[in-house]
Structure formats: structure tokens, C-alpha cells
Design an enzyme around this catalytic site. Structure first.
Site, PDB file in Angstrom:
ATOM      1  N   GLU A 182      -5.902   7.137  -1.171  1.00 38.26           N
ATOM      2  CA  GLU A 182      -6.020   5.803  -0.441  1.00 38.26           C
ATOM      3  C   GLU A 182      -6.557   4.510  -1.022  1.00 38.26           C
ATOM      4  OE1 GLU A 182      -4.121   5.562   2.390  1.00 38.26           O
ATOM      5  OE2 GLU A 182      -3.804   7.482   2.237  1.00 38.26           O
ATOM      6  N   HIS A 242       0.633  -1.265   0.153  1.00 40.09           N
ATOM      7  CA  HIS A 242      -0.029  -0.249   0.038  1.00 40.09           C
ATOM      8  C   HIS A 242       1.022   1.205  -0.100  1.00 40.09           C
ATOM      9  CE1 HIS A 242      -3.341   2.656   1.206  1.00 40.09           C
ATOM     10  NE2 HIS A 242      -2.141   3.437   2.022  1.00 40.09           N
ATOM     11  N   GLU A 243       1.878   1.324   0.985  1.00 39.38           N
ATOM     12  CA  GLU A 243       2.743   2.361   0.974  1.00 39.38           C
ATOM     13  C   GLU A 243       3.535   2.722  -0.468  1.00 39.38           C
ATOM     14  OE1 GLU A 243       2.628   4.457   3.229  1.00 39.38           O
ATOM     15  OE2 GLU A 243       1.400   3.424   4.317  1.00 39.38           O
ATOM     16  N   ASP A 292      -4.545   1.205  -2.144  1.00 36.85           N
ATOM     17  CA  ASP A 292      -5.174   0.006  -1.563  1.00 36.85           C
ATOM     18  C   ASP A 292      -5.150  -0.860  -3.059  1.00 36.85           C
ATOM     19  OD1 ASP A 292      -5.459   0.384   0.819  1.00 36.85           O
ATOM     20  OD2 ASP A 292      -7.573   1.032   0.930  1.00 36.85           O
ATOM     21  N   HIS A 325       1.433   4.577  -2.766  1.00 34.72           N
ATOM     22  CA  HIS A 325       1.453   5.834  -2.606  1.00 34.72           C
ATOM     23  C   HIS A 325       2.708   6.704  -3.516  1.00 34.72           C
ATOM     24  CE1 HIS A 325      -1.615   6.686  -0.364  1.00 34.72           C
ATOM     25  NE2 HIS A 325      -1.042   6.050   0.840  1.00 34.72           N
TER      26      HIS A 325
HETATM   27 ZN   LIG Z   1      -1.996   5.256   2.515  1.00 33.83          ZN
END
Ligand SMILES: [Zn+2]
Length: 415
Positions: A355, A277-278, A359, A281
């Protein structure tokens, strides 16, 4: 009454009432759902934990409401009540020239503001966090943190404010453009230096040393094309039991940080999913996008300030008798949030969009069900509510509410 005073007071009252109303909605919504774990979580979150999250959310919301009222009163005290005018006259009385006087006014105002908000942070850390079992901070650590922050303000903030004031004085009507350039350079340098220079003043960062996990993580990073000095574990447990993970810095200093508290509670597969997930980003350039929009917004704000600083009504309308570059800066910093509060839902929406995207990236690169399991654990252990008021959440939340987020993850897995 000055016309601008009326506008300011009306905007302040409107934003205060709106925020209190949203908080009140949150209080009652969370309270109403306290006795029932949402169906999709019923097998994984015991009722006791769900109740704890509701109580924790409600206590924090109530304190937040008190702080809102307190901060609004302080703002009126600083401006129309003559607080800033008084501070200004004290420093003018020392007879120093404009730049040192202005720097002293701004820094001392910031110190006083911090001290006036101190009762809230003390109560939050040592009463609320303590009661819910999150606090690991001793008063000595709390005081050391404050002193370090004060030192940073003096060492970094002092020269920066002095430079800005000097530019405002020396460079004519386009000063705001130069101040913007300085501010953006500073932001970029800080963004780059933060993980390596500033953050270690407050926490210890050690490279992840679990060989098994490390290999797994390296494989994922290679797959995602992420080169960095790696993954760090932060001793978040020094201050609190809350766990988290984040992505920070850029260039050679970019890194992913896991709180030690989070690592303790997650399985290797779940850690991998959170990492994915990170990395999302990072791959989707969310940091750059956020930085660019910050740059555009600050340019617009400074251009407005460039004009406002030349208007006498701006100072007089806010209780300041003697216009100056530093008063323009201070007033602007203090009053701007009253008028920009209305933009908050838009910023939250953009953040939640990122977000969801991160995801989806994690689902593609790693495992959606591991990510969902990790999120449930994080929500449970942080006592985050699963049932926020929809309107409150839409306005304030940078992350989607847990049920929405997890439902979306499972939906993405089906496609
Ligand atoms: Zn996040």
C-alpha cells in the site's frame, strides 16, 4: 487424551485468547480517543463523524469477538464433538462410492457452516449496517445472493472437490503435487474469469461514461503504460453505502473498478489520484507477487497434508474415527487457521508495504494532496476509525492506519 488433541486444544485456546485480547485492546483504544479528532484531521473531519466511526468500529469489534467464540465452539463441535463423524456416517450410509460420498460430505459441511454463521451476517447487515446508515440491501437481495453462492458452490466447487478426491485416490503418495497443480490452474482461471464472468452475477458493471473524467483517466493510463478494456463503475450502492476501488483480473480481463458510491463523493482530481494508486499495484506487480506467494504457501500446505493424511493420529486426535481422503481435506481446511494465525502479522506487514508503495507511485504519477484528500473522504464516509490500537492494527490491518498513511504521502511529496 490423544497427544495431538492436546496440541490442537492448546493452539485453539491460545489463538482465541490472543485474538480476544487484541480485540479488547482495539475496543478500549478507540473508546479512549472517541472525543478527540486527531489533530491533522481536525479541519476536515467533524467530531460527530469521528464519534460515529468510533461507535461503528466498536460495535463491529464486539460482534467479531462474539463470532470468534462461536466459531471456536463450532470447531470443537465439528471435530472432538463428533459433528464431522456424524455427517460422514450419514453419507456413507447412502452406499455411494468414495468420490461421490466424499464430495457430498465436504459440500454439505460447507453449507452447514454457512448456515451456522448466518445469524452473524444477518445481524451485521440488517442491524449494524442499518443503524449506521450503510445498509441498502433488502432481505430479498440477501436471500438471492445466498442462493447464487450456493449454486456456484455446487456448479464449480462440486466438480473441483470430486476431481481432487479422485486424484488423491488414484495417484499414490505424490497426490498432493497433482492436487496442487489442479488447484493453481483453477486459481488462475478464476482470477482471469472473475471480473468478466462471476462478478457480474452479483453486480452490474458499466463502463465509465463521464467524457471529461474518461479523458483524464485515459491520459493517466497511457502515461502509466496500462492497457485494458478500461474502467468500470460497479453498482455497489445496491447493497451498501460503503465506497471503494479495486484492481482485478489479468490479461485482457484486467480492469479497475470504482464503486458508484465512491465516484459520487470524489472530485475528478481525487478519482485520478485513487486510480494512480491502483495502477501502482499493477505497475509494481503486486498482484503477481501475491499470486506467487499464494502458490508457494499452498504447495507447502499440501505437502504437509500429504504427510498428515497418512497419520492415524491426525484423524483420531480430531474426533474422526474413519480416515478418508475427504476427512483429511476437511479437517485440514478447518484446523489449519488455528495454527497459521500466528503468521497474520507478517502477511499484514507485506500488504501494508504494498500500500505504501502504491501510494508513492500515485504521488509520482498524479498528485499526493489529491490522494490524501480522497483518503480522508473515504475514511469519513466509510466510518473507518482514525485511531486504531497500534498492536491490533499491526496484526490485522491490510492497509496502514489513516494518519500513518497520509503522513507518509506528505513526506514522499517533499522528497
Ligand atoms: Zn491499495
Amino acid at each position: 487424551m490423544n497427544q495431538f488433541t492436546t496440541i490442537f486444544l492448546a493452539a485453539l485456546a491460545t489463538s482465541l485468547l490472543l485474538r480476544l485480547w487484541l480485540a479488547w485492546r482495539q475496543l478500549s483504544h478507540v473508546g479512549k480517543h472517541r472525543e478527540q479528532v486527531p489533530e491533522s484531521f481536525a479541519s476536515r473531519i467533524p467530531l460527530e463523524d469521528h464519534r460515529k466511526a468510533a461507535d461503528y468500529t466498536r460495535v463491529n469489534t464486539r460482534i467479531g469477538m462474539l463470532a470468534l467464540v462461536w466459531d471456536s465452539l463450532l470447531l470443537v463441535g465439528w471435530t472432538l464433538g463428533g459433528g464431522l463423524d456424524w455427517l460422514d456416517s450419514v453419507w456413507r450410509g447412502t452406499g455411494y462410492s468414495a468420490v461421490p460420498t466424499g464430495t457430498a460430505v465436504i459440500l454439505s459441511a460447507m453449507v452447514i457452516m454457512t448456515l451456522l454463521d448466518l445469524p452473524f451476517s444477518i445481524y451485521h447487515t440488517f442491524v449494524v449496517e442499518e443503524r449506521f446508515g450503510f445498509n441498502r440491501s433488502r432481505p430479498s437481495l440477501f436471500i438471492t445472493d445466498l442462493l447464487k453462492q450456493g449454486l456456484l458452490l455446487a456448479v464449480i466447487g462440486g466438480p473441483l472437490v470430486a476431481l481432487a478426491l479422485w486424484i488423491m485416490q488414484a495417484s499414490g503418495t505424490l497426490w498432493w503435487l497433482y492436487v496442487w497443480a489442479v488447484w493453481m490452474t483453477f486459481t488462475l482461471v478464476m482470477f482471469w474469469a472473475w471480473p468478466a464472468v462471476i462478478a457480474p452475477l452479483f453486480n452490474k458493471f458499466s463502463p465509465l461514461d463521464d467524457a471529461n473524467l474518461k479523458q483524464r483517466i485515459q491520459a493517466l493510463m497511457d502515461k502509466c503504460g496500462f492497457r485494458s478494456k478500461g474502467i468500470f463503475v460497479m453498482d455497489g450502492s445496491r447493497r451498501s453505502g460503503h465506497g471503494n476501488a479495486y484492481f482485478t483480473g489479468f490479461g485482457k480481463n484486467k480492469r479497475i473498478v470504482f464503486f458508484d458510491t465512491l465516484l459520487e463523493s470524489l472530485e475528478p482530481a481525487e478519482i485520478e489520484a485513487v486510480l494512480a494508486h491502483e495502477l501502482g499495484h499493477f505497475r509494481l506487480k503486486h498482484i503477481q507477487k501475491r499470486l506467487l506467494s499464494t502458490m508457494a504457501l499452498s504447495l507447502a500446505a499440501l505437502a504437509i497434508l500429504g504427510w498428515l493424511a497418512r497419520q492415524d493420529w491426525f484423524y483420531h486426535g480430531l474426533g474422526v474415527t474413519q480416515p478418508s481422503a475427504w476427512m483429511a481435506l476437511l479437517l485440514f481446511m478447518m484446523v489449519l487457521p488455528v495454527f497459521t494465525f500466528i503468521l497474520q502479522p507478517l502477511l499484514s506487514l507485506l500488504s501494508r508495504k504494498h500500500e505504501f508503495e502504491a501510494d508513492a507511485y500515485a504521488v509520482a504519477q498524479s498528485s499526493g494532496s489529491d490522494l490524501a484528500h480522497a483518503l480522508v473522504k473515504m475514511y469519513r464516509e466509510n466510518a473507518s476509525t482514525l485511531t486504531p490500537d497500534p498492536l491490533y492494527s499491526a496484526w490485522h490491518d491490510s492497509h496502514p492506519p489513516a494518519p500513518v498513511r497520509i503522513e507518509r504521502i506528505y513526506a514522499t511529496m517533499q522528497t
